[in-house]
Design an enzyme around this catalytic site. Structure first.
Site, mmCIF file in Angstrom:
data_model
loop_
_atom_site.group_PDB
_atom_site.id
_atom_site.type_symbol
_atom_site.label_atom_id
_atom_site.label_comp_id
_atom_site.label_asym_id
_atom_site.label_seq_id
_atom_site.Cartn_x
_atom_site.Cartn_y
_atom_site.Cartn_z
ATOM 1 N N VAL A 1 -24.018 4.521 0.480
ATOM 2 C CA VAL A 1 -24.389 4.116 -0.885
ATOM 3 C C VAL A 1 -23.535 4.895 -1.894
ATOM 4 O O VAL A 1 -24.019 5.635 -2.727
ATOM 5 C CB VAL A 1 -25.909 4.284 -1.157
ATOM 6 C CG1 VAL A 1 -26.671 3.135 -0.552
ATOM 7 C CG2 VAL A 1 -26.447 5.612 -0.632
ATOM 8 N N LYS B 1 0.866 -1.178 0.000
ATOM 9 C CA LYS B 1 0.000 0.000 0.000
ATOM 10 C C LYS B 1 0.901 1.226 0.000
ATOM 11 O O LYS B 1 2.042 1.168 0.465
ATOM 12 C CB LYS B 1 -0.861 -0.001 1.275
ATOM 13 C CG LYS B 1 -2.095 0.847 1.192
ATOM 14 C CD LYS B 1 -3.282 0.092 0.622
ATOM 15 C CE LYS B 1 -4.501 0.985 0.514
ATOM 16 N NZ LYS B 1 -5.654 0.311 -0.037
HETATM 17 P P1 NAD Z 1 -17.321 5.766 -1.652
HETATM 18 O O1 NAD Z 1 -16.533 6.896 -1.071
HETATM 19 O O2 NAD Z 1 -17.723 5.813 -3.071
HETATM 20 O O3 NAD Z 1 -18.656 5.537 -0.797
HETATM 21 C C1 NAD Z 1 -18.711 5.640 0.584
HETATM 22 C C2 NAD Z 1 -20.059 6.272 0.924
HETATM 23 O O4 NAD Z 1 -20.211 6.246 2.331
HETATM 24 C C3 NAD Z 1 -20.175 7.735 0.490
HETATM 25 O O5 NAD Z 1 -21.370 7.920 -0.246
HETATM 26 C C4 NAD Z 1 -20.204 8.509 1.805
HETATM 27 O O6 NAD Z 1 -20.988 9.685 1.743
HETATM 28 C C5 NAD Z 1 -20.811 7.469 2.731
HETATM 29 N N1 NAD Z 1 -20.556 7.695 4.155
HETATM 30 C C6 NAD Z 1 -19.445 8.159 4.764
HETATM 31 N N2 NAD Z 1 -19.628 8.203 6.083
HETATM 32 C C7 NAD Z 1 -20.881 7.725 6.321
HETATM 33 C C8 NAD Z 1 -21.635 7.507 7.497
HETATM 34 N N3 NAD Z 1 -21.161 7.788 8.705
HETATM 35 N N4 NAD Z 1 -22.876 6.987 7.366
HETATM 36 C C9 NAD Z 1 -23.383 6.688 6.157
HETATM 37 N N5 NAD Z 1 -22.698 6.892 5.004
HETATM 38 C C10 NAD Z 1 -21.470 7.393 5.098
HETATM 39 O O7 NAD Z 1 -16.459 4.463 -1.336
HETATM 40 P P2 NAD Z 1 -16.606 3.032 -2.003
HETATM 41 O O8 NAD Z 1 -15.608 2.902 -3.091
HETATM 42 O O9 NAD Z 1 -18.030 2.730 -2.258
HETATM 43 O O10 NAD Z 1 -16.081 2.103 -0.812
HETATM 44 C C11 NAD Z 1 -16.894 1.856 0.317
HETATM 45 C C12 NAD Z 1 -16.115 1.020 1.316
HETATM 46 O O11 NAD Z 1 -15.726 -0.215 0.705
HETATM 47 C C13 NAD Z 1 -14.821 1.668 1.816
HETATM 48 O O12 NAD Z 1 -14.616 1.298 3.154
HETATM 49 C C14 NAD Z 1 -13.758 1.039 0.946
HETATM 50 O O13 NAD Z 1 -12.499 1.029 1.576
HETATM 51 C C15 NAD Z 1 -14.310 -0.350 0.779
HETATM 52 N N6 NAD Z 1 -13.847 -1.038 -0.426
HETATM 53 C C16 NAD Z 1 -14.114 -0.509 -1.643
HETATM 54 C C17 NAD Z 1 -13.677 -1.177 -2.781
HETATM 55 C C18 NAD Z 1 -13.982 -0.652 -4.166
HETATM 56 O O14 NAD Z 1 -13.847 -1.408 -5.142
HETATM 57 N N7 NAD Z 1 -14.397 0.596 -4.306
HETATM 58 C C19 NAD Z 1 -12.958 -2.387 -2.683
HETATM 59 C C20 NAD Z 1 -12.719 -2.910 -1.403
HETATM 60 C C21 NAD Z 1 -13.160 -2.224 -0.290
#
Ligand code: NAD
Length: 365
Positions: A192, A94
């Site tokens: 979402v 990372k």
């Molecule tokens: P993203 O930033 O697109 O979505 C996260 C959402 O969570 C946002 O809409 C944000 O407004 C919302 N949020 C933040 N704090 C909040 C709270 N307290 N209550 C409710 N909603 C809240 O991120 P993503 O790419 O969708 O990833 C989501 C999670 O999955 C992260 O933890 C990320 O590390 C993990 N993840 C993502 C991927 C990927 O392919 N994008 C892969 C593995 C893990």
């Protein structure tokens, strides 16, 4: 400054860096500084027994260097476990860039970072993470080939992450209810964003009763209208009557406070590091009779998608591989129940067992 002041007799305040590396046996750290562009970054290679270390670059306004160091060490180790349990020939790594992603970006800044990535000669492969856009990664790719997830290649990993999360939730349902149908199940999706919305799409096709929360109002309304999901205020999501809690926002949402409120029978979502403290809350979850799908096993679809780009494999391969998350989660839950141990412990052990077995047949890079 440190959670522990002493590891194996080594005082961390006197030996903060190598002692922290030795706690989880990290192989290498690269500290990157460039006065001309203002770049300050740390690249961590945790383990390369299975292959080159793959993991995204995160840009964040860390309060100090020690906070950035702790984050990169923790995240790179997590990637080793995720890649191992997913059966990928990838190690864990990372990178973190210390800086404000709204103010400090420039072409030169990211090309300089690309040169640092390139200096590791393929031992570390980077991708996007929090605070990094496809444009930034295009600049990085001008200086190194060791980048994945670029537009026009494997692209946004979120749909594949959501698919793996969805099949993993079904595997949990099978263990709890004897059927993996999610029809009529009350499922709360917290967050979402990229992954959460695709997950809601899968769940709505199966006629689940979906509840959503987010701190970003406009996307909530749009998704609610599109999929018939009910909107819940961010802090109320822990109190509603639900069967399945799917954290898809930030880490640490399974903690002392929320565990005293959650009434679900399954916790399974895409967010990284859901358990505020895995040793404490992983056990509390088990004692409360909640089936927990370890996050790094459940959300591996994204890195599976990246791996398909590294190996030149088609999208169909990535989707089929993400579907294997169903079997991985089933195996973790079955072993956890049989051995009466927390699911995260079983998942860690499964990841470690594969690395241990492969380490006997080849040397690290
Ligand atoms: P993203 O930033 O697109 O979505 C996260 C959402 O969570 C946002 O809409 C944000 O407004 C919302 N949020 C933040 N704090 C909040 C709270 N307290 N209550 C409710 N909603 C809240 O991120 P993503 O790419 O969708 O990833 C989501 C999670 O999955 C992260 O933890 C990320 O590390 C993990 N993840 C993502 C991927 C990927 O392919 N994008 C892969 C593995 C893990």
């Amino acid at each position: 400054m440190f959670e522990v002041n002493n590891i194996d007799g080594v005082n961390l305040e006197e030996n903060p860096v190598i002692a922290q590396m030795s706690q989880y046996n990290h192989e290498q750290l690269l500290f990157c500084n460039d006065n001309a562009t203002g770049l300050k970054a740390i690249i961590a290679v945790h383990n390369t027994v299975l292959g080159p270390a793959l993991g995204g670059t995160r840009m964040w306004t860390y309060n100090n260097e020690m906070e950035a160091l702790k984050d990169v060490l923790r995240l790179s180790r997590g990637m080793t476990y995720k890649n191992s349990i997913s059966g990928l020939n990838l190690g864990g790594g990372k990178a973190v860039i210390i800086g404000d992603s709204r103010k400090m970006k420039s072409e030169a800044y990211f090309r300089r970072f690309g040169k640092f990535v390139n200096s590791l000669a393929g031992k570390y492969i980077t991708a996007e993470d929090v605070g990094i856009s496809p444009i930034d990664m295009r600049w990085v790719s001008m200086e190194t080939n060791h980048v994945v997830g670029l537009p026009g290649k494997s692209g946004d990993p979120s749909p594949v992450t959501a698919r793996g999360t969805y099949v993993g939730i079904k595997a949990c349902a099978k263990e709890v209810y004897g059927s993996d149908s999610l029809s009529g199940k009350k499922i709360a999706v917290q967050g979402v964003g990229h992954v959460g919305e695709y997950l809601v799409q899968y769940l709505s096709k199966e006629n689940a009763e979906i509840y959503i929360s987010d701190i970003h109002g406009p996307s909530l309304k749009r998704i609610s209208d599109k999929y018939g999901a009910k909107i819940v205020a961010p802090d109320d999501i822990y109190d509603i009557d639900m069967d399945i809690f799917a954290p898809c926002a930030l880490g640490g949402t399974v903690n002392d406070d929320t565990l005293s409120r959650l009434k679900c029978v399954i916790i399974a979502g895409a967010a990284n590091n859901q358990l505020a403290d895995e040793n404490i809350h992983g056990r509390v979850v088990m004692e409360k009779g909640i089936v927990y799908a370890p996050d790094f096993a459940l959300n591996a679809g994204g890195v599976i998608n990246c791996f398909s780009e590294v190996e030149g494999l088609p999208e169909s391969w990535a989707l089929a591989k993400a579907d294997e998350i169903y079997n991985t989660i089933s195996e973790i839950i079955k072993r956890a129940m049989k051995e009466q141990r927390p699911a995260y412990e079983i998942a860690n052990k499964m990841a470690e067992e594969r690395i241990e077995a492969i380490s006997k047949i080849k040397l690290p890079m």
